[in-house]
Design a protein around this motif. Structure first.
Motif, PDB file in Angstrom:
ATOM      1  N   THR A  45      44.904  36.616  55.658  1.00  0.00           N
ATOM      2  CA  THR A  45      45.502  37.931  55.819  1.00  0.00           C
ATOM      3  C   THR A  45      44.830  38.635  56.988  1.00  0.00           C
ATOM      4  OG1 THR A  45      45.880  40.085  54.783  1.00  0.00           O
ATOM      5  CG2 THR A  45      43.882  38.922  54.148  1.00  0.00           C
ATOM      6  N   PRO A  52      40.817  38.827  50.735  1.00  0.00           N
ATOM      7  CA  PRO A  52      40.305  38.368  49.420  1.00  0.00           C
ATOM      8  C   PRO A  52      38.954  37.668  49.552  1.00  0.00           C
ATOM      9  CG  PRO A  52      41.956  36.830  50.229  1.00  0.00           C
ATOM     10  CD  PRO A  52      41.855  37.923  51.267  1.00  0.00           C
ATOM     11  N   SER A  53      37.878  38.428  49.659  1.00  0.00           N
ATOM     12  CA  SER A  53      36.551  37.868  49.943  1.00  0.00           C
ATOM     13  C   SER A  53      36.127  36.811  48.933  1.00  0.00           C
ATOM     14  CB  SER A  53      35.514  38.991  49.981  1.00  0.00           C
ATOM     15  OG  SER A  53      35.818  39.926  50.988  1.00  0.00           O
ATOM     16  N   GLN A  54      36.281  37.104  47.635  1.00  0.00           N
ATOM     17  CA  GLN A  54      35.817  36.170  46.611  1.00  0.00           C
ATOM     18  C   GLN A  54      36.624  34.876  46.633  1.00  0.00           C
ATOM     19  OE1 GLN A  54      33.204  36.109  45.030  1.00  0.00           O
ATOM     20  NE2 GLN A  54      33.457  34.765  43.263  1.00  0.00           N
ATOM     21  N   LYS A  55      37.915  34.971  46.836  1.00  0.00           N
ATOM     22  CA  LYS A  55      38.768  33.776  46.888  1.00  0.00           C
ATOM     23  C   LYS A  55      38.373  32.880  48.060  1.00  0.00           C
ATOM     24  CE  LYS A  55      43.635  32.398  47.249  1.00  0.00           C
ATOM     25  NZ  LYS A  55      45.041  32.896  47.371  1.00  0.00           N
TER      26      LYS A  55
END
Length: 218
Positions: A45, A52-55
């Motif tokens: 993105t 989505p940092s954790q993903k």
């Protein structure tokens, strides 16, 4: 009513423009020497707010087993900072005719990671490969004990005997324990004992930690 609807539409359009323009990702900084991390930016993105940092962190760890962690920070308004954390060599595992380097969690590292003098863990766990986690409980307990004692009380080697007992070598002392013992409690007990022996100026031949109370033999 139409004026109110027009204002709402205008506000939504303005917020969308701010999100896609002001917070658009323009720079990706990767921090860390001798560490390569590849990201397919075409699938990312472009919005820093919605990134989505954790993903992405979990995906990078899955793709790079030699990384212990990946730190991702958002530096507003338009910079993404990625900091890979390498695994650090903790011991050399001798299994069969293999001599391999492990990190503190039992992950097999390239041989180049074991340049400094490391404790040796001698246990047959079969053939292993770089990036593979060793799950043998004796190895994992040994690694936790080595980590708990640190450089101040560096273990020379830990060997699993045919009986299943683990024997650690510290200078001229042999330390006997079992793999079902809590390595945190073991390291705390050993530090206390070794500190006392250091003050007295002599080390015992055997420290047996299989029982509730240590048995020491000089």
């Amino acid at each position: 009513m139409m004026i109110r609807a027009g204002i709402i539409i205008l506000a939504i359009a303005l917020l969308s423009w701010i999100a896609t323009t002001i917070f658009a990702i323009r720079t990706v900084e990767v921090i860390g020497r001798a560490v390569e991390v590849s990201l397919d930016e075409t699938k990312m993105t472009k919005n820093l707010l919605l990134f989505p940092s954790q993903k992405i962190r979990l995906r990078l760890l899955g793709d790079n087993p030699l990384l212990r962690d990946v730190l991702i920070r958002k530096k507003y308004p338009h910079t993404l900072v990625i900091e890979p954390v390498k695994r650090v060599a903790a011991a050399v595992l001798v299994t069969g005719d293999q001599s391999i380097v492990l990190d503190r969690e039992g992950v097999v590292l390239p041989q180049s990671e074991g340049e400094r003098t490391l404790p040796t863990v001698i246990m047959d766990v079969g053939t292993v490969h770089v990036g593979q986690p060793v799950t043998d409980n004796g190895v994992l307990v040994s690694l936790r004990l080595i980590e708990g004692l640190g450089d101040s009380w560096q273990i020379g080697s830990i060997t699993k005997q045919e009986s299943g007992l683990l024997v650690a070598k510290y200078q001229e002392s042999e330390i006997i324990f079992t793999q079902d013992k809590d390595p945190v409690a073991l390291s705390a007990t050993l530090q206390t004992l070794l500190a006392g022996f250091r003050i007295k100026g002599s080390l015992p031949k055997v420290i047996d930690l299989r029982f509730d109370k240590p048995i020491v033999t000089f």
